[in-house]
Design a protein around this motif. Structure first.
Motif, PDB file in Angstrom:
ATOM      1  N   ASP A 110       0.838  -1.203   0.000  1.00 51.72           N
ATOM      2  CA  ASP A 110       0.000   0.000   0.000  1.00 51.72           C
ATOM      3  C   ASP A 110       0.875   1.255   0.000  1.00 51.72           C
ATOM      4  N   ILE A 111       0.513   2.210  -0.850  1.00 52.20           N
ATOM      5  CA  ILE A 111       1.280   3.448  -0.973  1.00 52.20           C
ATOM      6  C   ILE A 111       0.481   4.600  -0.379  1.00 52.20           C
ATOM      7  N   TYR A 112       1.188   5.528   0.304  1.00 52.55           N
ATOM      8  CA  TYR A 112       0.545   6.664   0.960  1.00 52.55           C
ATOM      9  C   TYR A 112       1.349   7.924   0.695  1.00 52.55           C
ATOM     10  N   GLN A 113       0.641   9.000   0.396  1.00 57.84           N
ATOM     11  CA  GLN A 113       1.276  10.315   0.314  1.00 57.84           C
ATOM     12  C   GLN A 113       1.285  10.911   1.719  1.00 57.84           C
ATOM     13  N   LEU A 114       2.455  11.342   2.187  1.00 60.03           N
ATOM     14  CA  LEU A 114       2.611  11.747   3.585  1.00 60.03           C
ATOM     15  C   LEU A 114       2.718  13.253   3.772  1.00 60.03           C
ATOM     16  N   THR A 115       2.858  13.993   2.708  1.00 55.42           N
ATOM     17  CA  THR A 115       2.834  15.456   2.755  1.00 55.42           C
ATOM     18  C   THR A 115       1.855  15.936   1.692  1.00 55.42           C
ATOM     19  N   LYS A 116       1.641  17.225   1.623  1.00 60.34           N
ATOM     20  CA  LYS A 116       0.783  17.709   0.553  1.00 60.34           C
ATOM     21  C   LYS A 116       1.482  17.529  -0.793  1.00 60.34           C
ATOM     22  N   ASN A 117       0.700  17.446  -1.833  1.00 60.65           N
ATOM     23  CA  ASN A 117       1.199  17.181  -3.178  1.00 60.65           C
ATOM     24  C   ASN A 117       1.760  18.476  -3.767  1.00 60.65           C
ATOM     25  N   THR A 118       3.089  18.626  -3.732  1.00 57.30           N
ATOM     26  CA  THR A 118       3.681  19.880  -4.173  1.00 57.30           C
ATOM     27  C   THR A 118       5.067  19.651  -4.760  1.00 57.30           C
ATOM     28  N   ALA A 119       5.402  20.472  -5.746  1.00 59.74           N
ATOM     29  CA  ALA A 119       6.765  20.510  -6.278  1.00 59.74           C
ATOM     30  C   ALA A 119       7.438  21.830  -5.915  1.00 59.74           C
ATOM     31  N   SER A 120       6.847  22.577  -4.989  1.00 63.53           N
ATOM     32  CA  SER A 120       7.395  23.868  -4.576  1.00 63.53           C
ATOM     33  C   SER A 120       8.808  23.711  -4.035  1.00 63.53           C
ATOM     34  N   ALA A 121       9.678  24.637  -4.400  1.00 66.18           N
ATOM     35  CA  ALA A 121      11.064  24.600  -3.940  1.00 66.18           C
ATOM     36  C   ALA A 121      11.167  24.776  -2.436  1.00 66.18           C
ATOM     37  N   ASN A 122      10.164  25.392  -1.813  1.00 67.94           N
ATOM     38  CA  ASN A 122      10.230  25.686  -0.381  1.00 67.94           C
ATOM     39  C   ASN A 122       9.435  24.689   0.467  1.00 67.94           C
ATOM     40  N   GLU A 123       9.096  23.556  -0.108  1.00 71.68           N
ATOM     41  CA  GLU A 123       8.316  22.542   0.603  1.00 71.68           C
ATOM     42  C   GLU A 123       9.082  21.216   0.645  1.00 71.68           C
ATOM     43  N   TRP A 124       8.621  20.326   1.492  1.00 72.20           N
ATOM     44  CA  TRP A 124       9.100  18.949   1.521  1.00 72.20           C
ATOM     45  C   TRP A 124       8.071  18.068   0.826  1.00 72.20           C
ATOM     46  N   TYR A 125       8.547  16.918   0.357  1.00 73.81           N
ATOM     47  CA  TYR A 125       7.617  15.948  -0.225  1.00 73.81           C
ATOM     48  C   TYR A 125       7.982  14.566   0.290  1.00 73.81           C
ATOM     49  N   SER A 126       6.956  13.795   0.657  1.00 73.93           N
ATOM     50  CA  SER A 126       7.205  12.465   1.211  1.00 73.93           C
ATOM     51  C   SER A 126       6.067  11.528   0.851  1.00 73.93           C
ATOM     52  N   TYR A 127       6.441  10.302   0.563  1.00 75.30           N
ATOM     53  CA  TYR A 127       5.456   9.243   0.389  1.00 75.30           C
ATOM     54  C   TYR A 127       6.085   7.935   0.874  1.00 75.30           C
ATOM     55  N   GLY A 128       5.237   6.950   1.167  1.00 80.61           N
ATOM     56  CA  GLY A 128       5.773   5.710   1.715  1.00 80.61           C
ATOM     57  C   GLY A 128       4.906   4.518   1.378  1.00 80.61           C
ATOM     58  N   TYR A 129       5.447   3.351   1.648  1.00 82.13           N
ATOM     59  CA  TYR A 129       4.769   2.077   1.411  1.00 82.13           C
ATOM     60  C   TYR A 129       4.677   1.310   2.721  1.00 82.13           C
ATOM     61  N   MET A 130       3.532   0.668   2.941  1.00 84.69           N
ATOM     62  CA  MET A 130       3.341  -0.160   4.134  1.00 84.69           C
ATOM     63  C   MET A 130       2.752  -1.513   3.749  1.00 84.69           C
ATOM     64  N   ASN A 131       3.323  -2.575   4.309  1.00 76.46           N
ATOM     65  CA  ASN A 131       2.747  -3.897   4.195  1.00 76.46           C
ATOM     66  C   ASN A 131       1.688  -4.018   5.278  1.00 76.46           C
ATOM     67  N   SER A 132       0.433  -4.095   4.888  1.00 82.65           N
ATOM     68  CA  SER A 132      -0.665  -4.035   5.856  1.00 82.65           C
ATOM     69  C   SER A 132      -0.721  -5.267   6.745  1.00 82.65           C
ATOM     70  N   GLU A 133      -0.222  -6.395   6.269  1.00 78.92           N
ATOM     71  CA  GLU A 133      -0.260  -7.619   7.073  1.00 78.92           C
ATOM     72  C   GLU A 133       0.910  -7.678   8.052  1.00 78.92           C
ATOM     73  N   GLU A 134       2.112  -7.424   7.572  1.00 79.97           N
ATOM     74  CA  GLU A 134       3.294  -7.492   8.437  1.00 79.97           C
ATOM     75  C   GLU A 134       3.521  -6.202   9.212  1.00 79.97           C
ATOM     76  N   GLN A 135       2.859  -5.114   8.785  1.00 78.69           N
ATOM     77  CA  GLN A 135       2.961  -3.823   9.442  1.00 78.69           C
ATOM     78  C   GLN A 135       4.411  -3.316   9.498  1.00 78.69           C
ATOM     79  N   ASN A 136       5.052  -3.374   8.359  1.00 76.03           N
ATOM     80  CA  ASN A 136       6.345  -2.710   8.215  1.00 76.03           C
ATOM     81  C   ASN A 136       6.438  -2.114   6.818  1.00 76.03           C
ATOM     82  N   GLY A 137       7.405  -1.226   6.644  1.00 75.77           N
ATOM     83  CA  GLY A 137       7.532  -0.548   5.364  1.00 75.77           C
ATOM     84  C   GLY A 137       8.590   0.527   5.430  1.00 75.77           C
TER      85      GLY A 137
END
Length: 211
Positions: A110-137
């Motif tokens: 499963d993929i999740y966006q963790l910050t707002k969707n932006t390409a702004s030079a003054n912002e951060w961007y993060s997304y991640g993956y989680m295995n819902s059964e094993e609960q790691n990622g």
């Protein structure tokens, strides 16, 4: 072969993707890394397998953790002139490949966006993956290059079980471990400081490991 990357990736539609896989997603500027972060997340919500290359021009003779992490997908192409790399840069490349192989198994979870969707030079961007059964990622975190981009930010994770306790470690900040409940990590988040300046413009990155 299908030239599905043409027109900035606008030919990446369901009919063509039934017949091919996207080894890279767009013919737009491969060195625009904030745009690459967005496309990595957005296209992964549609297609189970995509790829990317490390860039062109100056990126053929140079690389960094930021460039490599911006390229992490199910498939990645090291588009480099290896003979021009000094030993330190070769080590960065080797470490990047090892890091990518360590997290690659999660790219079908499963993929999740963790910050707002932006390409702004003054912002951060993060997304991640989680295995819902094993609960790691894992989560990829990028600090963009703007003068007003903060050095520290809280990244709120997603896809965790609220009552479970998690151990959070970091690819670069190896001496640090955070232990917290899923509820805390999803509501308060985990603090990340990025000041290494992996690119000369100030761009920086980190990988958060979740278990």
């Amino acid at each position: 072969a299908i030239d599905s990357c043409a027109s900035g990736g606008h030919r990446l539609e369901l009919e063509s993707m039934r017949r091919a896989i996207a080894m890279h997603l767009t013919d737009y500027n491969y060195n625009d890394l904030p745009a690459k972060h967005q496309s990595s997340y957005e296209m992964s919500t549609w297609f189970p397998f995509t790829g990317a290359n490390t860039g062109y021009g100056e990126y053929h003779s140079y690389t960094s953790k930021y460039i490599l992490r911006s390229t992490y997908r199910q498939s990645m192409a090291f588009q480099v002139h290896l003979e021009t790399f000094d030993e330190q840069t070769k080590e960065v490349l080797r470490n990047g490949e090892k890091e990518w192989r360590g997290i690659n198994k999660y790219y079908y979870d499963d993929i999740y966006q963790l910050t707002k969707n932006t390409a702004s030079a003054n912002e951060w961007y993060s997304y991640g993956y989680m295995n819902s059964e094993e609960q790691n990622g894992f989560a990829l975190v990028f600090r963009h290059f703007g003068d007003y981009s903060p050095e520290t930010q809280n990244i709120r994770l997603k896809g965790l079980n609220a009552n479970d306790t998690y151990e959070i470690t970091f690819a670069d900040d190896t001496s640090r471990t955070v232990t917290a409940t899923g509820a805390e990590l999803m509501s308060i988040g985990v603090s990340v400081t990025l000041n290494e300046r992996e690119l000369t413009d100030g761009s920086d990155s980190e990988v958060i490991f979740i278990k």
